[in-house]
Structure formats: C-alpha cells, structure tokens
Design a protein around this motif. Sequence first.
Motif, PDB file in Angstrom:
ATOM      1  N   ARG A  19      -7.107   1.562  -6.637  1.00 57.17           N
ATOM      2  CA  ARG A  19      -7.043   2.832  -5.925  1.00 57.17           C
ATOM      3  C   ARG A  19      -7.917   2.706  -4.693  1.00 57.17           C
ATOM      4  O   ARG A  19      -9.000   2.128  -4.758  1.00 57.17           O
ATOM      5  CB  ARG A  19      -7.546   3.938  -6.853  1.00 57.17           C
ATOM      6  CG  ARG A  19      -7.157   5.295  -6.452  1.00 57.17           C
ATOM      7  CD  ARG A  19      -7.386   6.345  -7.508  1.00 57.17           C
ATOM      8  NE  ARG A  19      -8.533   6.077  -8.363  1.00 57.17           N
ATOM      9  CZ  ARG A  19      -8.632   6.530  -9.608  1.00 57.17           C
ATOM     10  NH1 ARG A  19      -7.677   7.241 -10.135  1.00 57.17           N
ATOM     11  NH2 ARG A  19      -9.704   6.259 -10.320  1.00 57.17           N
ATOM     12  N   LYS A  20      -7.456   3.220  -3.555  1.00 56.16           N
ATOM     13  CA  LYS A  20      -8.216   3.098  -2.314  1.00 56.16           C
ATOM     14  C   LYS A  20      -9.472   3.960  -2.322  1.00 56.16           C
ATOM     15  O   LYS A  20     -10.458   3.595  -1.710  1.00 56.16           O
ATOM     16  CB  LYS A  20      -7.339   3.448  -1.126  1.00 56.16           C
ATOM     17  CG  LYS A  20      -6.252   2.406  -0.882  1.00 56.16           C
ATOM     18  CD  LYS A  20      -5.358   2.775   0.250  1.00 56.16           C
ATOM     19  CE  LYS A  20      -6.101   2.651   1.559  1.00 56.16           C
ATOM     20  NZ  LYS A  20      -5.248   2.970   2.705  1.00 56.16           N
ATOM     21  N   TYR A  72      -2.851   3.883  -3.108  1.00 51.90           N
ATOM     22  CA  TYR A  72      -2.944   2.754  -4.037  1.00 51.90           C
ATOM     23  C   TYR A  72      -2.670   1.453  -3.300  1.00 51.90           C
ATOM     24  O   TYR A  72      -1.918   1.425  -2.329  1.00 51.90           O
ATOM     25  CB  TYR A  72      -1.937   2.898  -5.177  1.00 51.90           C
ATOM     26  CG  TYR A  72      -2.197   4.119  -6.014  1.00 51.90           C
ATOM     27  CD1 TYR A  72      -3.151   4.109  -7.021  1.00 51.90           C
ATOM     28  CD2 TYR A  72      -1.503   5.299  -5.781  1.00 51.90           C
ATOM     29  CE1 TYR A  72      -3.407   5.231  -7.777  1.00 51.90           C
ATOM     30  CE2 TYR A  72      -1.751   6.431  -6.530  1.00 51.90           C
ATOM     31  CZ  TYR A  72      -2.703   6.397  -7.529  1.00 51.90           C
ATOM     32  OH  TYR A  72      -2.958   7.512  -8.274  1.00 51.90           O
ATOM     33  N   LEU A  73      -3.276   0.403  -3.780  1.00 51.35           N
ATOM     34  CA  LEU A  73      -3.096  -0.915  -3.194  1.00 51.35           C
ATOM     35  C   LEU A  73      -2.670  -1.874  -4.292  1.00 51.35           C
ATOM     36  O   LEU A  73      -3.290  -1.925  -5.349  1.00 51.35           O
ATOM     37  CB  LEU A  73      -4.407  -1.386  -2.566  1.00 51.35           C
ATOM     38  CG  LEU A  73      -4.412  -2.735  -1.889  1.00 51.35           C
ATOM     39  CD1 LEU A  73      -3.494  -2.706  -0.665  1.00 51.35           C
ATOM     40  CD2 LEU A  73      -5.815  -3.109  -1.472  1.00 51.35           C
ATOM     41  N   GLU A 123       0.853  -1.180   0.000  1.00 52.29           N
ATOM     42  CA  GLU A 123       0.000   0.000   0.000  1.00 52.29           C
ATOM     43  C   GLU A 123       0.888   1.229   0.000  1.00 52.29           C
ATOM     44  O   GLU A 123       1.841   1.305   0.771  1.00 52.29           O
ATOM     45  CB  GLU A 123      -0.871  -0.028   1.254  1.00 52.29           C
ATOM     46  CG  GLU A 123      -1.836   1.096   1.354  1.00 52.29           C
ATOM     47  CD  GLU A 123      -2.665   0.994   2.616  1.00 52.29           C
ATOM     48  OE1 GLU A 123      -3.224   2.022   2.997  1.00 52.29           O
ATOM     49  OE2 GLU A 123      -2.747  -0.085   3.214  1.00 52.29           O
TER      50      GLU A 123
END
Length: 94
Positions: A49-50, A35-36, A31
Amino acid sequence: MRALLLPLAVAACAPAAPMPDGGARAPRLVETNGYLGSVLPTGALAVSRKAAPFGYDEGAEAKRAANALCGGKVASGDTDNFRDGAWIFPGGCA
C-alpha cells in the motif's frame, strides 16, 4: 470489513513479461488506486500500500488489491505470505 473499489485501470506500468510457468502475462510494476504491485524475479507478485504498510491481518485487502493489479485474478493459495509490510503471492497473476 471495509469495502474497496479498485479500478482496473492501470496508472503506470513497465513492459509486460511472461510468467515463469507460461501463465498469464503481468506487468513488472503496476500502480492503481493507492496500491503498488511488482513481479519479483521468481514470478511472485508483491503487493504493498502506498500510504501505511499492510499489516499481517490485512491479507483479504491485499488479495483484492492483487486481483485488481492483475487485471482479473491473482493465483492465491496457502503459500501466500506477509513480509515487511507487503503481501507476497508466489503464484503471481493467474
């Protein structure tokens, strides 16, 4: 085009695992800056995208995020694809 500043610092990650092709090592879950990224069982890198999910037209932003999540470079090519709000990079991290 929006400019993104993606720090290479990783906020949280699980232990690293080797890529199936013997390539670069990548964390299973990373993370950074909204973004993940997660490494799928096939070795592909899924980037989301979170906040709002990615759209089909945001592949360039997803690639920049993937490069930051990989700590350098994602193995991007013509098999990259979009699925359910995430961009999938089948080559994983380069």
